[in-house]
Design an enzyme around this catalytic site. Structure first.
Site, mmCIF file in Angstrom:
data_model
loop_
_atom_site.group_PDB
_atom_site.id
_atom_site.type_symbol
_atom_site.label_atom_id
_atom_site.label_comp_id
_atom_site.label_asym_id
_atom_site.label_seq_id
_atom_site.Cartn_x
_atom_site.Cartn_y
_atom_site.Cartn_z
ATOM 1 N N ASP A 82 0.882 -1.084 0.084
ATOM 2 C CA ASP A 82 -0.060 -0.002 0.000
ATOM 3 C C ASP A 82 0.842 1.175 -0.205
ATOM 4 O O ASP A 82 2.126 1.039 0.004
ATOM 5 C CB ASP A 82 -1.111 -0.053 1.025
ATOM 6 C CG ASP A 82 -2.427 0.392 0.960
ATOM 7 O OD1 ASP A 82 -2.207 1.384 0.096
ATOM 8 O OD2 ASP A 82 -3.213 0.256 1.696
ATOM 9 N N ASP A 140 -10.898 3.001 -3.181
ATOM 10 C CA ASP A 140 -11.190 1.711 -2.302
ATOM 11 C C ASP A 140 -12.824 1.422 -2.414
ATOM 12 O O ASP A 140 -13.967 2.310 -2.364
ATOM 13 C CB ASP A 140 -11.336 1.924 -0.855
ATOM 14 C CG ASP A 140 -9.700 1.887 -0.324
ATOM 15 O OD1 ASP A 140 -8.849 1.733 -1.081
ATOM 16 O OD2 ASP A 140 -9.736 1.815 0.731
#
Ligand code: GLA
Length: 407
Positions: A156, A217
């Site tokens: 990430d 997301d």
């Protein structure tokens, strides 16, 4: 001199490309984040907290309920597993929630014919505030993951600068390669740069990552699915050519089996993600999932289409004023997947079209199958008019292949 140059070039290519031979088709499996988030309250919620129990129970389900045999082989840990670093800087899982360690979980997954994925973040901290992989820790962490026998790393990008990412993602790619263990590399890099050129160089990304998140997301709602789809369609000229065997765009997890999607919307996400050649990462409770949702996720023809060896990402090829859109994904042996998608919110819509209108190669006759109903399709020539009835927020999906050239 020439020899030296060749050697140097070979070294440079080795560093810059991810030649791990992995993920020739989009990865399939299970990823904890969307459904289980950062629930670390194992005292009150032992069944659902991020812990080795959760991953072992999901691994059991993947192995025993038919998932693994259909290709869903990755069981992937996301954020909130880290306990800290030991005196030598090695990552450690939370000792209370992962008492047997990550190597134990990897062995468990492997014993069931599965593969274990893990999560880290290129920065000071992960998005939820756990210790990240700073640039000086990239090699050490890659070695730790390899020692644990990890099979995929999602890296990430929270709490990092653009400069750190530009340095760190290629560095991690090289570090993973250098371990000698095949570890698929899932990058969130593009998503942190807005997902588009000139900030994102997809040629470079495709060289160093096996898959990458491009955009926001996913959340447990149809609105979220549509916003991701809209973005992917809007930028399909940029995104579509970037995908191929070994390197995939990732519109994020499947929501099927959770709380936000209706039956039609669930089928639609499955069909649309499949024509986009997206990774199929479920994020749902496989211990309680309904037979209806299992049918969607385990549809063998959808999976065959998703896993087509040519690995060509599909595109939206048609949009009508009546809020019907058509997507096409070219498949091996001249076959195609078609998805007729309705954005309507009234009643089932009778959509009339022909392959000619959808720009199919003209000299062919097609046959095939309606993917979700199993209905057989025969004698479809380019000028044949057909009607599909598409439910609101739903899809009709066809698998078509050419039968013979018309005389
Ligand atoms: C980011 C990622 C998500 C998830 C969370 C974890 O938001 O995009 O997929 O990994 O971090 O904190």
């Amino acid at each position: 001199m020439l020899e030296k140059t060749v050697l140097l070039l070979a070294l440079v290519t080795q560093v810059l490309t991810l030649e791990n031979g992995l993920l020739r088709t989009p990865p399939m499996g299970w990823l904890a984040w969307e459904r289980f988030r950062c629930n670390i309250d194992c005292d009150h919620d032992p069944k659902n907290c991020i812990s080795e129990r959760l991953f072992m129970e999901m691994a059991d389900r993947l192995a025993q309920d038919g998932w693994r045999d259909l290709g869903y082989v990755y069981i992937n840990i996301d954020d909130c597993w880290i306990g800290g670093r030991d005196a030598k800087g090695h990552l450690q899982p939370d000792p209370k929630r992962f008492p047997h360690g990550i190597a134990f979980l990897a062995d468990y997954a492997h014993s069931l014919g599965l593969k274990l994925g893990i999560y880290e973040d290129l920065g000071k901290m992960t998005c939820m505030g756990y210790p990240g992989t700073t640039l000086d820790k990239v090699e050490l962490d890659a070695e730790t993951f390899a020692e644990w026998k990890i099979d995929m790393l999602k890296l990430d990008g929270c709490f990092s600068t653009a400069k750190e990412r530009a340095h760190g993602y290629p560095k991690m790619s090289a570090a993973l390669n250098a371990t000698g263990r095949p570890i698929a590399f899932a990058c969130s890099w593009p998503a942190y740069e807005g997902g588009l050129p000139p900030k994102v160089n997809y040629t470079l990304i495709a060289n160093i990552c096996n898959l990458w998140r491009n955009y926001d997301d996913i959340q447990d709602s149809w609105k979220s699915v549509l916003s991701i789809l809209d973005w992917f369609v809007k930028h399909q000229d940029i995104l579509q050519p970037a995908a191929g065997p070994g390197h995939w765009n990732d519109p994020d997890m499947l929501l099927i089996g959770n709380f936000g999607l209706s039956f039609e919307e669930s089928r639609a996400q499955m069909a649309l993600w499949t024509v986009l050649a997206a990774p199929l990462f479920m994020s749902t409770d496989l211990r309680t999932i309904s037979p209806q949702n299992i049918d969607i996720l385990q549809n063998p023809l959808v999976i065959k289409i998703n896993q087509d060896p040519l690995g060509i990402q599909g595109r939206r090829i048609f949009k009508s004023k009546s809020q019907i859109e058509v997507f096409r994904r070219p498949l091996s042996n001249g076959a195609s997947a078609l998805v007729f998608f309705s954005r309507r919110t009234d009643i089932p819509y009778r959509f009339h079209s022909s392959l000619l209108e959808l720009n199919f190669p003209e000299s062919k006759e097609y046959e095939g199958q309606n993917v979700f109903t199993g209905d057989v399709i025969r004698g479809l020539k380019s000028e044949t008019n057909f009607t599909v009835i598409i439910n609101p927020s739903g899809v009709v999906m066809w698998y078509l292949y050419p039968v013979r050239t018309q005389e």
